[in-house]
Design a protein around this motif. Structure first.
Motif, mmCIF file in Angstrom:
data_model
loop_
_atom_site.group_PDB
_atom_site.id
_atom_site.type_symbol
_atom_site.label_atom_id
_atom_site.label_comp_id
_atom_site.label_asym_id
_atom_site.label_seq_id
_atom_site.Cartn_x
_atom_site.Cartn_y
_atom_site.Cartn_z
ATOM 1 N N LEU A 1 0.832 -1.207 0.000
ATOM 2 C CA LEU A 1 0.000 0.000 0.000
ATOM 3 C C LEU A 1 0.865 1.256 0.000
ATOM 4 C CD1 LEU A 1 -2.914 0.955 0.011
ATOM 5 C CD2 LEU A 1 -2.830 0.964 2.506
ATOM 6 N N ALA A 2 1.953 1.232 0.763
ATOM 7 C CA ALA A 2 2.862 2.381 0.792
ATOM 8 C C ALA A 2 3.485 2.607 -0.585
ATOM 9 C CB ALA A 2 3.948 2.168 1.846
ATOM 10 N N ALA A 3 3.844 1.523 -1.258
ATOM 11 C CA ALA A 3 4.416 1.647 -2.603
ATOM 12 C C ALA A 3 3.385 2.204 -3.573
ATOM 13 C CB ALA A 3 4.921 0.290 -3.088
ATOM 14 N N TRP A 4 2.136 1.773 -3.418
ATOM 15 C CA TRP A 4 1.082 2.277 -4.296
ATOM 16 C C TRP A 4 0.896 3.774 -4.097
ATOM 17 C CZ3 TRP A 4 -3.484 4.877 -4.242
ATOM 18 C CH2 TRP A 4 -4.235 4.816 -5.411
ATOM 19 N N PHE A 5 0.834 4.213 -2.848
ATOM 20 C CA PHE A 5 0.665 5.645 -2.579
ATOM 21 C C PHE A 5 1.869 6.450 -3.068
ATOM 22 C CE2 PHE A 5 -2.651 4.459 0.536
ATOM 23 C CZ PHE A 5 -3.644 5.294 0.070
ATOM 24 N N SER A 6 3.048 5.889 -2.923
ATOM 25 C CA SER A 6 4.247 6.577 -3.403
ATOM 26 C C SER A 6 4.198 6.731 -4.920
ATOM 27 C CB SER A 6 5.489 5.791 -2.988
ATOM 28 O OG SER A 6 6.645 6.422 -3.458
ATOM 29 N N GLY A 7 3.795 5.676 -5.622
ATOM 30 C CA GLY A 7 3.665 5.743 -7.076
ATOM 31 C C GLY A 7 2.578 6.705 -7.507
ATOM 32 N N ALA A 8 1.464 6.710 -6.769
ATOM 33 C CA ALA A 8 0.377 7.631 -7.089
ATOM 34 C C ALA A 8 0.820 9.078 -6.898
ATOM 35 C CB ALA A 8 -0.849 7.331 -6.226
ATOM 36 N N ALA A 9 1.577 9.327 -5.840
ATOM 37 C CA ALA A 9 2.074 10.684 -5.599
ATOM 38 C C ALA A 9 3.034 11.118 -6.706
ATOM 39 C CB ALA A 9 2.769 10.766 -4.239
ATOM 40 N N ALA A 10 3.873 10.196 -7.154
ATOM 41 C CA ALA A 10 4.784 10.514 -8.255
ATOM 42 C C ALA A 10 4.000 10.796 -9.532
ATOM 43 C CB ALA A 10 5.769 9.370 -8.477
ATOM 44 N N GLY A 11 2.973 9.999 -9.792
ATOM 45 C CA GLY A 11 2.136 10.220 -10.978
ATOM 46 C C GLY A 11 1.424 11.553 -10.937
ATOM 47 N N ILE A 12 0.903 11.907 -9.770
ATOM 48 C CA ILE A 12 0.229 13.200 -9.631
ATOM 49 C C ILE A 12 1.234 14.330 -9.821
ATOM 50 C CG2 ILE A 12 -0.921 14.710 -7.958
ATOM 51 C CD1 ILE A 12 -2.308 12.142 -6.895
ATOM 52 N N GLY A 13 2.443 14.133 -9.321
ATOM 53 C CA GLY A 13 3.484 15.140 -9.496
ATOM 54 C C GLY A 13 3.846 15.358 -10.951
ATOM 55 N N LEU A 14 3.730 14.316 -11.758
ATOM 56 C CA LEU A 14 4.033 14.450 -13.183
ATOM 57 C C LEU A 14 3.000 15.319 -13.898
ATOM 58 C CD1 LEU A 14 5.164 10.837 -14.041
ATOM 59 C CD2 LEU A 14 6.590 12.868 -13.832
ATOM 60 N N PHE A 15 1.782 15.396 -13.364
ATOM 61 C CA PHE A 15 0.761 16.227 -13.984
ATOM 62 C C PHE A 15 1.054 17.710 -13.805
ATOM 63 C CE2 PHE A 15 -1.868 12.348 -13.530
ATOM 64 C CZ PHE A 15 -2.164 12.190 -14.869
ATOM 65 N N ALA A 16 1.922 18.038 -12.848
ATOM 66 C CA ALA A 16 2.268 19.435 -12.614
ATOM 67 C C ALA A 16 3.116 19.990 -13.768
ATOM 68 C CB ALA A 16 3.013 19.585 -11.291
ATOM 69 N N VAL A 17 3.794 19.125 -14.469
ATOM 70 C CA VAL A 17 4.611 19.551 -15.603
ATOM 71 C C VAL A 17 3.688 19.775 -16.803
ATOM 72 C CG1 VAL A 17 6.477 18.879 -17.142
ATOM 73 C CG2 VAL A 17 6.544 18.196 -14.748
ATOM 74 N N VAL A 18 3.751 20.973 -17.356
ATOM 75 C CA VAL A 18 2.867 21.286 -18.476
ATOM 76 C C VAL A 18 3.514 20.792 -19.761
ATOM 77 C CG1 VAL A 18 1.688 23.100 -19.733
ATOM 78 C CG2 VAL A 18 1.936 23.281 -17.275
ATOM 79 N N GLY A 19 2.930 19.738 -20.299
ATOM 80 C CA GLY A 19 3.371 19.183 -21.565
ATOM 81 C C GLY A 19 2.271 19.381 -22.592
ATOM 82 N N ALA A 20 2.374 18.682 -23.681
ATOM 83 C CA ALA A 20 1.385 18.820 -24.747
ATOM 84 C C ALA A 20 -0.003 18.401 -24.278
ATOM 85 C CB ALA A 20 1.814 17.987 -25.950
ATOM 86 N N GLN A 21 -0.069 17.295 -23.545
ATOM 87 C CA GLN A 21 -1.365 16.816 -23.083
ATOM 88 C C GLN A 21 -1.989 17.786 -22.077
ATOM 89 O OE1 GLN A 21 -1.307 13.270 -20.665
ATOM 90 N NE2 GLN A 21 -3.314 12.641 -21.414
ATOM 91 N N SER A 22 -1.189 18.248 -21.132
ATOM 92 C CA SER A 22 -1.701 19.192 -20.137
ATOM 93 C C SER A 22 -2.148 20.496 -20.793
ATOM 94 C CB SER A 22 -0.640 19.483 -19.079
ATOM 95 O OG SER A 22 -0.296 18.302 -18.407
#
Length: 86
Positions: free
Chosen positions: A11-32
């Protein structure tokens, strides 16, 4: 990272991965930028966000599953990935 979670290492690994994924959305790329544009124009907001989220989820799942398969087949690869991340 999430020491307050006591659901076990999975569960801790899942939350860590989810936090990393959410952090990637902060970067404005073509999709964002496309999602922001559609939001500003107020056109097709729900289908665009749903499609982008589904595609991102599939890519994240496939990459994690692929890396897991590789590290199970090649145990030494875990060390390489660890030091690559460092």
């Amino acid at each position: 990272m999430f020491s307050f979670i006591s659901g076990g290492p999975g569960l801790a690994a899942w939350f860590s991965g989810a936090a990393a994924g959410i952090g990637l959305f902060a970067v404005v790329g073509a999709q964002s930028a496309f999602i922001l544009r559609q939001g500003i124009l107020r056109k097709h907001i729900v289908p665009v966000v749903a499609t982008c989220a589904a595609i991102d989820a599939v890519f994240i799942f496939a990459s994690v599953a692929g890396l897991r398969t590789l590290t199970q087949a090649l145990p030494w690869l875990t060390t390489v990935v660890l030091w690559g991340g460092v």
